[in-house]
Design a protein around this motif. Structure first.
Motif, short mmCIF file in Angstrom:
data_model
loop_
_atom_site.label_atom_id
_atom_site.label_comp_id
_atom_site.label_asym_id
_atom_site.label_seq_id
_atom_site.Cartn_x
_atom_site.Cartn_y
_atom_site.Cartn_z
N THR A 156 97.94 77.64 -3.58
CA THR A 156 97.36 77.79 -4.91
C THR A 156 98.42 77.37 -5.93
O THR A 156 99.51 77.95 -5.98
N VAL A 157 98.09 76.34 -6.69
CA VAL A 157 99.01 75.83 -7.71
C VAL A 157 98.22 75.72 -9.00
O VAL A 157 97.15 75.11 -9.04
N ALA A 158 98.74 76.34 -10.04
CA ALA A 158 98.10 76.35 -11.36
C ALA A 158 96.65 76.81 -11.24
O ALA A 158 95.75 76.26 -11.87
N HIS B 207 94.11 72.28 -0.29
CA HIS B 207 94.29 72.20 1.16
C HIS B 207 95.17 70.98 1.44
O HIS B 207 94.81 69.86 1.07
N VAL B 208 96.31 71.20 2.09
CA VAL B 208 97.24 70.12 2.41
C VAL B 208 97.28 69.97 3.93
O VAL B 208 97.47 70.95 4.65
N ALA B 209 97.12 68.74 4.39
CA ALA B 209 97.10 68.47 5.83
C ALA B 209 98.11 67.40 6.19
O ALA B 209 98.29 66.41 5.45
N ASP C 50 90.87 69.17 -2.67
CA ASP C 50 90.56 70.34 -3.49
C ASP C 50 89.51 71.21 -2.80
O ASP C 50 89.10 70.94 -1.68
N GLU C 51 89.07 72.24 -3.51
CA GLU C 51 88.10 73.19 -2.94
C GLU C 51 86.75 72.54 -2.61
O GLU C 51 86.01 73.04 -1.77
#
Length: 158
Positions: free
Chosen positions: A97-99, A104-106, A124-125
């Protein structure tokens, strides 16, 4: 080990169908027997395990349909688990969670004899791709490295 025939073999020490071959072999480590399961087209067995002695306590118990089916099921499970482990080794992902945004980072690593490659991707979400960059296959993805990458506006990590 491949068989040049599509015909099933149902012998005491060799049993096969169109996809699998079981071979009862002498266990080199002791006086017992082992069974090796080969997937058609593969040179190495997918599974090797101990095999039961026959009634004479000298020779192996003959293969049969029930034993072969159990061995096939077990060998398939070994292969499936191996594939899952390999996939997990080559594909990592974290959510950060940033700002106030969940991202999701893969990391996906593609092995290659000439040199592996790797890609870092952010979504993103709503599963919209935000960024995709090449990274060294040695890149270590974790919450901190993912967060740093996002906070750096997805600039290629060094």
């Amino acid at each position: 080990m491949t068989l040049d025939t599509q015909d099933p073999i149902h012998e005491d020490r060799t049993w096969s169908d169109a996809q699998w071959t079981a071979r009862v072999i002498k266990n080199e480590d002791d006086d017992g027997w082992a069974v090796a399961m080969y997937l058609d087209g593969e040179s190495e067995p997918a599974l090797v395990g101990p095999w039961t002695m026959g009634r004479d306590k000298k020779n192996p118990k003959p293969l049969d349909t029930a034993a072969f089916n159990t061995l096939v099921k077990t060998a398939r499970e070994v292969i499936r688990r191996s594939e899952q482990q390999r996939h997990a080794e080559l594909n990592k992902n974290v959510t950060v969670t940033v700002a106030g945004r969940r991202i999701h980072v893969a990391l996906a690593i593609v092995p290659d004899e000439d040199g592996a490659t790797a890609t870092l991707c952010a979504r993103d979400e709503l599963d919209e791709e935000l960024a995709r960059v090449p990274v060294p296959p040695t890149f270590k993805l974790g919450v901190q490295s993912a967060q740093a990458w996002v906070e750096a506006n997805f600039e290629r990590p060094r």
